[in-house]
Design an enzyme around this catalytic site. Structure first.
Site: not given
Ligand code: ATP
Ligand code: MG
Length: 587
Positions: A58, A293, A303
């Site tokens: 996002e 994750r 974030k």
């Molecule tokens: P938000 O809470 O704002 O959605 P987010 O960290 O999930 O934050 P996204 O932009 O949705 O942010 O993340 C993009 C991709 O990165 C998603 O597929 C998410 O699952 C993956 N991702 C985010 N944080 C991690 C992490 N700590 N480890 C592995 N993958 C991650």
């Protein structure tokens, strides 16, 4: 009643115990073997590779090390299996999305070493370009009896949802005629209602043990401007509805996401099955697969918290070298290869775990050890005067660019009467086992001569301000006579008349606590007060030519990089990337 794990805990357990350090590889290999996604073509008749993944951030923040794992998983698997990975912005949310974020995300993915061109075509997509399709499918769902407009108040809706132990109750609007739902939905789109007045819901099962299947919302009214579609829409699709459709529109085969989406998978499948029944998509449909994750010690990767640190000026911006953001890691001196190596080492599993920061730093050391040319830097300077060295004499000394790669050549720098050495390389009264400079002891000035310490000068407070010694002219490193001198200490130095004076920023871990935000702790209490120290250091003169982003090993100290933002031609500023050894006691 238990919280449903609809596709079975057994499958999850089998995946978790898979011998491969990346269980996703095994799953993809099985799909390749069964031919599940082979011989597909897109709507234009172009052949599709049997592995199509996507990275769907996002655009509402900077990417961090957790995203780097997802990027390595999504793009890396596509690469390994000859498939393609789509760069997709999940921009279905009308607020908070900014061009700044889009730009930095694209930049970070490219910097990490990945791209979205495959067979000469670019695969950069924006989910908001699919709004018409999402809408069309929603109308179909209503017509087919799979969705209805609910007009309950938000409170009633929450109350009737039930909870884990208690089934939900059907909305009184659940059985309203299809034509009425369709009419209301169209009027929602036309802007006739206020935010929250109505909502479009999937008609599934209010008693489902999985809360996500209790008639989840699929469209809500939101009178808000969207960065791409402007004011065209005042209804927006929910993430859980839009995401599977995005995947299917793009012919994604393996939709990889983090574990928190596991309970959402039944709805993901439901949306796609219904849309396929309506003729919008063909089988085989995309499949969602979840992996753990990344949780990294001594870091926060939320974030929201990262934004807070930037806004409250706890750090010097998104690209502060202490930040776990990709731009921060890059500025700190991490290489794309070191981050890829890290992701490979930690593997991919179904089990949540914490990875020690030492693993990330270790990957960096392993990568830089081979790559980084060596250099000399005195960080805590103390004057060393060679009393028997002729005043105007300057003798060239030679050192390898890299001790293990002689083909990379040599560097030269002069030795003169006055030098800078490290404060800690002299002790007036040596402690046990101290082999460096103290009165009466001999050490080798690395790449130069053997000297014998004769004493020191002190200021009125008793602080040592200069050390004196005499040198042995026949002891120069690389000459025949040098072998006659056996000394235990070997210290580095730079000529005080030729050294480059430079700002050096000694960075360390941002947090002193391995789990700064665990259990709702206030991460600001866990900050490491020594995470940044700015000093003036004396460097080997050749460092003057260091280009921004160029990395070196400063002998005996660690790895340093010329800061990509603050360095100017002929005047580099250095960041400490990482010390030579882990001083945090982790592995
Ligand atoms: P938000 O809470 O704002 O959605 P987010 O960290 O999930 O934050 P996204 O932009 O949705 O942010 O993340 C993009 C991709 O990165 C998603 O597929 C998410 O699952 C993956 N991702 C985010 N944080 C991690 C992490 N700590 N480890 C592995 N993958 C991650
Ligand atoms: Mg997310």
């Amino acid at each position: 009643m238990s919280n449903a794990k609809p596709n079975g805990n057994k499958a999850a357990a089998a995946e978790a115990n898979a011998p491969s350090s990346n269980f996703l590889k095994g799953l993809i290999e099985a799909d390749l073997a069964s031919g599940k996604y082979t011989n597909r073509t897109d709507h234009l008749g172009h052949p599709l590779p049997p592995v199509v993944t996507r990275f769907p951030p996002e655009p509402n923040g900077y990417l961090h090390i957790g995203h780097a794992k997802a990027i390595c998983v999504d793009f890396g698997l596509a690469r390994d299996f000859g498939g393609r990975c789509h760069m997709r912005f999940d921009d279905t949310n009308p607020t908070k999305e900014e061009q700044e974020y889009v730009d930095t995300i694209l930049d970070s993915v490219k910097w990490l070493g990945f791209g979205w061109t495959h067979d000469g075509r670019e695969h950069l997509y924006y989910a908001s370009n699919y709004f018409d399709k999402f809408y069309e499918i929603a109308e179909y769902l209503i017509s087919a009896g799979h969705a209805y407009v609910d007009s309950q108040s938000a409170e009633d809706m929450a109350k009737n949802r039930g909870n884990f132990g208690e089934p939900g109750k059907n909305s009184p609007f659940r059985d309203r005629p299809t034509a009425e739902s369709l009419d209301l939905f169209r009027r929602m789109k036309a802007g006739e209602f206020k935010d929250g007045e109505h909502i479009l819901r999937a008609k599934i099962d209010m008693a489902s043990p999985n809360m996500n299947m209790r008639d989840p919302a699929i469209y809500r009214i939101r009178h808000a401007h969207h960065h791409n579609t402007g004011d065209k829409w005042c209804i927006y699709p929910m993430y859980d509805y839009a995401h599977p459709l995005e995947d299917a529109i793009e012919y994604v085969s393996h939709s990889l996401c983090t574990l928190e989406f596991q309970d959402h998978r039944p709805f993901y499948d439901w949306v796609l099955e219904r849309a396929a029944e309506g003729g919008f998509f063909k089988h085989p449909l995309p499949q969602q697969i979840e992996f753990a994750r990344l949780n990294l010690t001594y870091a926060v990767t939320s974030k929201r918290k990262l934004l807070q640190m930037v806004e409250e000026k706890i750090v010097d911006g998104w690209d502060d070298p202490r930040m776990p953001t990709i731009v921060g890691l890059r500025r700190r001196g991490f290489t794309p290869e070191s981050i890829q190596l890290f992701c490979e080492r930690i593997g991919v599993s179904k089990a949540d775990s914490w990875i020690d920061m030492g693993v990330l730093e270790g990957a960096l050391r392993d990568d830089l050890d081979e790559k980084a040319p060596r250099g000399v830097a005195v960080l805590r300077p103390l004057k060393l005067i060679i009393d028997n060295f002729p005043d105007e004499l300057s003798v060239e000394c030679t050192a390898p660019v890299h001790p293990h790669f002689p083909e990379r050549g040599h560097r030269t720098f002069p030795i003169t009467k006055e030098l800078w050495i490290e404060e800690e390389d002299f002790m007036e009264v040596p402690s046990k086992g101290y082999f460096r400079l103290f009165p009466g002891n001999k050490v080798r000035l690395r790449y130069g001569y053997v000297v014998e310490c004769t004493g020191c000068d002190k200021d009125e407070n008793g602080k040592v301000i200069a050390v004196h010694c005499n040198y042995f002219p026949d002891s120069k490193s690389g000459t025949e006579g040098s072998a006659n001198y056996k000394v235990k200490g070997n210290i580095h130095w730079v000529s005080s008349t030729h050294a480059l004076e430079a700002e050096v920023r000694l960075y360390d871990r941002l947090f002193a606590d391995p789990n700064p935000d665990a259990g709702g702790k206030d991460f600001k209490q866990a900050l490491n007060p020594n995470a940044k120290e700015v000093i003036t250091a004396y460097l080997e003169q050749g460092m003057k030519a260091a280009l921004p982003d160029e990395k070196f090993q400063f002998e005996r100290h660690g790895y340093f990089v010329a800061d990509r933002v603050d360095s100017t031609p002929g005047k580099p500023v250095f960041n400490r990337v990482v010390t030579l050894k882990d001083s945090w006691g982790s592995k």
